[in-house]
Design a protein around this motif. Sequence first.
Motif, short mmCIF file in Angstrom:
data_model
loop_
_atom_site.label_atom_id
_atom_site.label_comp_id
_atom_site.label_asym_id
_atom_site.label_seq_id
_atom_site.Cartn_x
_atom_site.Cartn_y
_atom_site.Cartn_z
N TYR A 224 36.77 79.99 -76.79
CA TYR A 224 36.31 81.00 -77.73
C TYR A 224 34.78 81.01 -77.79
CZ TYR A 224 41.14 80.45 -79.40
OH TYR A 224 42.51 80.36 -79.49
N VAL A 225 34.21 82.19 -77.62
CA VAL A 225 32.76 82.34 -77.75
C VAL A 225 32.47 83.21 -78.97
CG1 VAL A 225 30.62 83.16 -76.69
CG2 VAL A 225 32.41 82.10 -75.26
N VAL A 226 31.70 82.67 -79.89
CA VAL A 226 31.31 83.40 -81.10
C VAL A 226 30.03 84.18 -80.78
CG1 VAL A 226 30.61 83.19 -83.51
CG2 VAL A 226 32.30 81.60 -82.55
N ASP A 227 30.09 85.50 -80.95
CA ASP A 227 28.95 86.37 -80.69
C ASP A 227 28.49 86.96 -82.02
OD1 ASP A 227 27.04 88.08 -79.72
OD2 ASP A 227 28.31 88.98 -78.18
N ARG A 228 27.32 86.51 -82.48
CA ARG A 228 26.83 86.99 -83.78
C ARG A 228 26.39 88.44 -83.74
NH1 ARG A 228 21.62 83.78 -85.52
NH2 ARG A 228 21.65 85.42 -87.11
N GLY A 229 26.18 88.98 -82.54
CA GLY A 229 25.85 90.39 -82.39
C GLY A 229 24.44 90.71 -82.85
N SER A 230 24.16 91.97 -83.00
CA SER A 230 22.84 92.45 -83.40
C SER A 230 22.86 92.86 -84.86
CB SER A 230 22.41 93.62 -82.52
OG SER A 230 23.40 94.64 -82.51
N LEU A 231 21.69 93.02 -85.44
CA LEU A 231 21.59 93.35 -86.86
C LEU A 231 22.08 94.75 -87.17
CD1 LEU A 231 18.15 91.74 -87.79
CD2 LEU A 231 20.44 90.86 -88.27
N GLU A 232 21.84 95.68 -86.26
CA GLU A 232 22.16 97.08 -86.53
C GLU A 232 23.56 97.48 -86.08
OE1 GLU A 232 19.62 96.10 -84.61
OE2 GLU A 232 17.96 96.18 -86.04
N ALA A 233 24.08 96.83 -85.05
CA ALA A 233 25.34 97.26 -84.44
C ALA A 233 26.54 96.55 -85.06
CB ALA A 233 25.29 97.03 -82.93
N ASP A 234 27.74 96.93 -84.58
CA ASP A 234 28.99 96.37 -85.07
C ASP A 234 29.58 95.32 -84.12
OD1 ASP A 234 28.92 97.99 -87.33
OD2 ASP A 234 29.99 99.62 -86.32
N ASP A 235 28.76 94.81 -83.18
CA ASP A 235 29.26 93.90 -82.15
C ASP A 235 29.28 92.45 -82.62
OD1 ASP A 235 26.52 93.84 -82.33
OD2 ASP A 235 26.14 93.96 -80.18
N HIS A 236 29.83 92.23 -83.81
CA HIS A 236 29.99 90.87 -84.34
C HIS A 236 31.44 90.48 -84.08
CE1 HIS A 236 26.38 91.23 -87.32
NE2 HIS A 236 26.22 92.01 -86.25
N ARG A 237 31.67 89.45 -83.27
CA ARG A 237 33.03 89.23 -82.76
C ARG A 237 33.20 87.82 -82.22
NH1 ARG A 237 31.32 93.24 -77.80
NH2 ARG A 237 29.72 91.85 -76.97
N VAL A 238 34.45 87.52 -81.88
CA VAL A 238 34.82 86.32 -81.14
C VAL A 238 35.60 86.78 -79.92
CG1 VAL A 238 36.16 84.19 -81.14
CG2 VAL A 238 34.88 84.85 -83.19
N ILE A 239 35.19 86.29 -78.74
CA ILE A 239 35.87 86.64 -77.49
C ILE A 239 36.56 85.40 -76.94
CG2 ILE A 239 35.62 87.56 -75.16
CD1 ILE A 239 33.13 89.01 -76.04
N ALA A 240 37.85 85.55 -76.62
CA ALA A 240 38.62 84.44 -76.06
C ALA A 240 38.73 84.61 -74.55
CB ALA A 240 40.01 84.39 -76.68
N TYR A 241 38.39 83.54 -73.81
CA TYR A 241 38.46 83.54 -72.35
C TYR A 241 39.47 82.52 -71.86
CZ TYR A 241 33.94 86.02 -72.45
OH TYR A 241 32.92 86.92 -72.68
#
Length: 393
Positions: A224-241
């Motif tokens: 699992y990689v936690v991606d805090r994303g950017s301040l303005e966008a909605d790309d705050h997520r966890v991606i499972a590989y």
Amino acid sequence: MARILHNLVAPHALMDCTGGGRAESMLATITRDHRHGHALRTRCAGLAAGITLLAGCAAPTQRAENDGPREQRIWPEPPNPPRYVYETVLRSLSDIKQGSDRDRLQEQLTGRKAVPSDPVYRKPAAIAARKGRIYVADPPISAVVVFDVPRRNIFRMGVREPNQVHKPISLAIDGSDRVYVLDGKERKVLVFDALGLFQFAVGDPRQLRQPAGVAVSPDGSRIYVVDRGSLEADDHRVIAYAPDGRELFRIGPRGKGPGQFNIPLAATVAADGTLLVLDAGNFRVQAFDPDGRHRYSFGGVGTELGRFARPRSIAVDPRGRIFVSDASFNNVQVFNPGGELLMWIGRPQLNDGPGQFGLLAGITADETGRLYVADTLHSKIEVYRPVTPGGVQ
């Protein structure tokens, strides 16, 4: 679920186990734990919610500066039953290696220390520990520093091209002792064996915006990689590989609902496969099953017990207890597997000392139940040993 501790040792029984923060007790007990079936893991009973120790402890927001510097080596303080005891601090080789008579003679004759006491890291950002090896992610030196307690040695990993680590910011270990290093600059996860031999890498730098944390299932099948994303966008997520680099699923995006995040910073995986994500911007912890389905959440913003102000890292021990470090309270709050507060360890303090923290960062728990706490202001890693019935093991 954790069980209530019965017949805990009286505080006076800890007196010869807490003096000086010396390494010898840790060296002996860590080595013994791993040679004899991890005694702590099998004997350490859980903590229960609602225990009376909360009434006798200072609230997380109470500033230690009001009373001046004060060391505390047993948590909570007497007369409450002891739950954790300060064991040692890890900064240099001298913290895990005792000099021989020959070494001491050499020091007397030459004036030079035979066992170096210089700090081996600059900014301990993250920690992972397994079988007496404590891995420390140190971004300023672009390496992972390893305290190898059983071998009384220190080495670095991730320093050889072409698999060099440039900015290690998060660590995880699977059940086969593989070490997962999240490189914040390269935006991928490099995987090494326990001694630093490169195995493989996962993660797509084109997909990850600002990766902040890595976690792995015990069997290594889900990374699992936690991606805090950017301040303005909605790309705050966890991606499972998967280990072969395939993307399995995503959890997110940005929001306040179940399965949504606002600046997630860290994650960890419990023994049963439950994924625990520190959803820092929402001031909560979210739990998911191995397929990414939301199970429950706990926490919230505030200064009262069980709340968060500046949560930084999360860990879980073999009994399912959940630890969350907070850089505002400068303590580690301890929760049961259901998210109920049990106790906390540490207090804010600009002066360095056991249990005194200036800027908490990464935390981890190993298979013996030991808790490791990194403080970037005081540049230290403290080790806490759980108390078991009959004494401190």
